[in-house]
Write an enzyme that holds these catalytic residues in place. Structure first.
Site, mmCIF file in Angstrom:
data_model
loop_
_atom_site.group_PDB
_atom_site.id
_atom_site.type_symbol
_atom_site.label_atom_id
_atom_site.label_comp_id
_atom_site.label_asym_id
_atom_site.label_seq_id
_atom_site.Cartn_x
_atom_site.Cartn_y
_atom_site.Cartn_z
ATOM 1 N N ARG A 171 1.997 85.825 -7.929
ATOM 2 C CA ARG A 171 1.312 84.514 -7.976
ATOM 3 C C ARG A 171 0.006 84.602 -7.205
ATOM 4 N NH1 ARG A 171 6.706 83.099 -8.568
ATOM 5 N NH2 ARG A 171 6.941 82.292 -10.680
ATOM 6 N N ASP A 200 5.114 88.905 -12.617
ATOM 7 C CA ASP A 200 5.454 87.529 -13.006
ATOM 8 C C ASP A 200 4.381 87.054 -13.979
ATOM 9 O OD1 ASP A 200 6.529 84.759 -12.900
ATOM 10 O OD2 ASP A 200 7.602 85.530 -11.162
ATOM 11 N N HIS A 274 9.579 85.154 -17.108
ATOM 12 C CA HIS A 274 8.500 85.404 -16.132
ATOM 13 C C HIS A 274 7.640 86.599 -16.540
ATOM 14 C CE1 HIS A 274 9.717 82.509 -12.975
ATOM 15 N NE2 HIS A 274 10.925 82.686 -13.477
ATOM 16 N N GLU A 339 15.548 82.272 -15.038
ATOM 17 C CA GLU A 339 14.780 81.246 -15.733
ATOM 18 C C GLU A 339 14.189 81.733 -17.063
ATOM 19 O OE1 GLU A 339 13.261 78.581 -12.011
ATOM 20 O OE2 GLU A 339 12.176 80.448 -12.316
ATOM 21 N N TRP A 479 7.912 82.812 -2.221
ATOM 22 C CA TRP A 479 7.180 82.678 -3.486
ATOM 23 C C TRP A 479 5.786 82.190 -3.141
ATOM 24 C CZ3 TRP A 479 9.866 84.941 -7.128
ATOM 25 C CH2 TRP A 479 11.260 84.953 -7.033
HETATM 26 C C1 ACM Z 1 13.892 82.034 -8.560
HETATM 27 O O1 ACM Z 1 13.596 81.289 -7.605
HETATM 28 N N1 ACM Z 1 13.461 81.752 -9.787
HETATM 29 C C2 ACM Z 1 14.727 83.196 -8.380
#
Ligand code: ACM
Ligand code: ZN
Length: 624
Positions: A171, A200, A274, A339, A479
């Site tokens: 990110r 990602d 991702h 996700e 993150w």
């Molecule tokens: C995550 O926070 N998508 C692993």
């Protein structure tokens, strides 16, 4: 200051200024707290003439001693010589000739007496951790005067084998030197796993020689700043000037740097979701096969999932994972698995064909099929698979390890069926969540999530797990959607990562928030000295509006730690200590007030930051 005065200063520093040369155990402000500390009488005087003694002919120990000497020099200004000869008044590093079973591979004993300091362990890792403990006993002040080290006998070893921190470099990209600094800092608190989230939607960060477009295209995007998720998409013809990646030489250098600090790097290549950076590089790899740009953080309807029906994707993943496997000595590779939006798979003829051919009942089973194929690729390269808890959906691959992030339920399910688990429930372990009063911290991920250090300290990796022996440990995750630079990465990590470090290393029975806080505060001057950015949010109380009898609205403060005095004003002026002091009960809101200003004091001095919040904002929070 004259030398004698400096010595007296240090003695006072250690002995709490009580004029009594009996060391208070609480003054040994160590994080994580060791298993056993026996305080002895006396001190060891560490001077520039003190030698560091290592066994003859053991390079690994000499390396540990060298790192210790370098760090000691930057903490205290003392540059000590390393010798393999006979010495008196030395700091001695030695391996046990007969393994001490209590210590395991990472434990150590640290003995400080008037005559010498001795660190012994079964393995070099233990010596490294003993050295980190000793460094926390040295005041973070550069001096030419001797330093008093309290006489003590410490026996210490970790509770969990997996003590991790994750850094997302997709990110936002962090340079090679920033990544090294992160690893160095975490190793001081006895973390031993660096989980490196390398890919990602916002960037592919690792050179893959067999698929050069992954970094030629996938590592770059348009520059954007401000609030992630609200960025404008690329303008016509706009250049992708933001990003970066690590060459394979960079990776080898970082792996070695981490190894020297007994940190294992677990690389993560996040598939099948991702994956926009992959898809932007090779558009044929998604179900729609459309050309998308790498996403800087703008809203998008992009297809970010690799097509599970496209055989060529598995060929590409063979190239990726064989190169990744050759770069990282770790026995695990993390393959993400989180996700993955199934909507495109539902509409994709190739995916549907795959489901028919493989007799898969739904897209969850297709995800499981995908992960099992990746697991085989890893096995062919001698590696084991770790994935986020979504890899349970549709059936877990044999021998897979689960990283449980959506609470602990996934971890429990995996452990019940004999799979190893790493606990990282977002409630306690997500370092991208804001850590203090929102009016100051403002932007965490998605403006939704809060995690004060006090909450992080409640993390219990085996809680709710029927089969706790399968829990390898836990991990904090940073993150970086809202972490645009390295200073911010440090701020979000420290001091909360101290809470997680203690949970993962120290005995559960010894955990005490009130007793932990002063030990955390003792790290602040260490962070200052090392110019590490850290949050002081523990000093800033939460502010809330509450409804009391007769529907009257009042204000309450909730401090995170004890011993603070909160002064406040409603007249838009800075509250000094002659202003009203919060008395632990809801306060009336004067007529016409539009804002409240508040700040914490300790011992008559401001210690918190000024909190200024509009009352209508506080009221709006009430409905949430
Ligand atoms: C995550 O926070 N998508 C692993
Ligand atoms: Zn498809």
């Amino acid at each position: 200051m004259p030398r004698l005065l400096i010595l007296i200063f240090f003695l006072c520093y250690w002995f709490g200024g009580k004029g009594n040369p009996t060391l208070q155990q609480s003054k040994l402000s160590l994080v994580p707290q060791p298993v056993e500390i026996k305080v002895q009488n006396g001190i060891f005087l560490l001077s520039g003439k003190t030698m560091i003694s290592v066994p003859v002919g053991n390079n690994e120990i000499r390396e540990v001693a060298k790192l210790f000497a370098d760090e000691l020099a930057s903490v205290s200004g003392k540059k000590l010589e390393i010798t393999s000869g006979e010495t008196k008044q030395a700091i001695e590093f030695k391996l046990n000739t007969q393994a001490n079973p209590v210590l395991g591979d990472e434990g150590y004993t640290l003995s400080v007496s008037k005559r010498n300091i001795s660190i012994s362990a079964n393995k070099p890792a233990g010596l490294f951790y003993g050295a980190q403990t000793l460094l926390q006993m040295v005041p973070p002040v550069s001096t030419t005067a001797p330093i008093a080290i309290a006489a003590v006998q410490i026996t210490d070893y970790p509770r969990f084998a997996w003590r991790g921190l994750m850094l997302d470099v997709s990110r936002h990209f962090f340079t090679k030197n920033e990544v090294k600094r992160y690893i160095d800092q975490m190793s001081k608190y006895k973390y031993n796993i660096f989980h490196w989230h390398l890919t990602d939607n916002q960037g592919w960060r690792i050179e893959i020689k067999g698929l050069p477009r992954l970094t030629e295209v996938g590592a770059w995007r348009v520059p954007r700043t401000g609030s992630f998720g609200a960025f404008a998409p690329p303008a016509e013809g706009e250049e992708n000037t933001d990003g970066g990646f690590y060459t394979q030489d960079d990776i080898r250098e970082i792996v070695k740097y981490a190894q020297d600090r007994f940190v294992t790097i677990v690389p993560e290549i996040d598939v099948p979701g991702h994956s926009l950076a992959f898809i932007a590089s090779y558009p044929e790899s998604s179900c729609t096969q459309r050309q998308y740009p790498v996403n800087a953080g703008f809203g998008t309807d992009a297809d970010v999932v690799l097509c599970a029906g496209n055989e060529d994707n598995f060929k590409k993943l063979e190239i990726v994972f064989s190169e990744v496997a050759s770069l990282f000595p770790c026995k695990y590779i993390h393959i993400g698995g989180d996700e993955a939006d199934k909507a495109f798979w539902k509409k994709c003829p190739q995916c549907q064909e795959r489901m028919k051919a493989e007799n898969l009942k739904n897209e969850e089973e297709l995800q499981s099929y995908f992960i099992k194929r990746v697991s085989k690729i890893l096995a062919a390269n001698g590696k084991k698979l770790i994935g986020w808890d979504e890899i349970l959906e549709g059936g877990l691959a044999d021998d897979a390890t689960v990283m449980s992030w959506r609470g602990t339920e996934g971890g429990n399910t995996a452990a019940k069926t004999g799979h190893h688990v790493i606990m990282t429930p977002n409630q306690y372990c997500y370092l991208d969540h804001t850590q203090g009063e929102n009016v100051i911290e403002r932007y965490g991920i998605l403006f939704c999530c809060f995690m004060r250090m006090r909450e992080a300290y409640k993390f219990e990796p085996t809680e709710g797990v029927d089969n706790p022996s399968y829990v390898l440990g836990g991990q904090g995750n940073l993150w970086t959607e809202m972490v645009p630079n390295y200073r911010r990465a440090e701020y979000m990590t420290w001091p909360r990562a101290l809470a997680l470090a203690e949970t993962l290393w120290s005995p559960k029975a010894d955990r005490s928030w009130d007793e932990f806080v002063p030990r955390v505060e003792a790290q602040f001057p260490r962070f200052d000295q090392a110019e590490v950015n850290y949050a002081t949010s523990i000093y800033d109380p939460d502010i809330a509006m509450v409804k009391v009898e007769n529907d009257e609205l009042k204000i309450v403060f909730t401090p995170e730690i004890k011993g603070l005095d909160i002064y406040y004003s409603f007249d838009c002026t800075f509250p000094d200590k002659f202003y009203p002091k919060y008395q632990d009960k809801p306060i009336d809101i004067p007529k016409g007030a539009s804002e409240i200003w508040a700040i914490s004091y300790r011992n008559g001095k401001p210690i918190g930051r000024l909190l200024v919040i509009r009352l209508d904002e506080l009221k709006a929070r009430m409905g949430k």
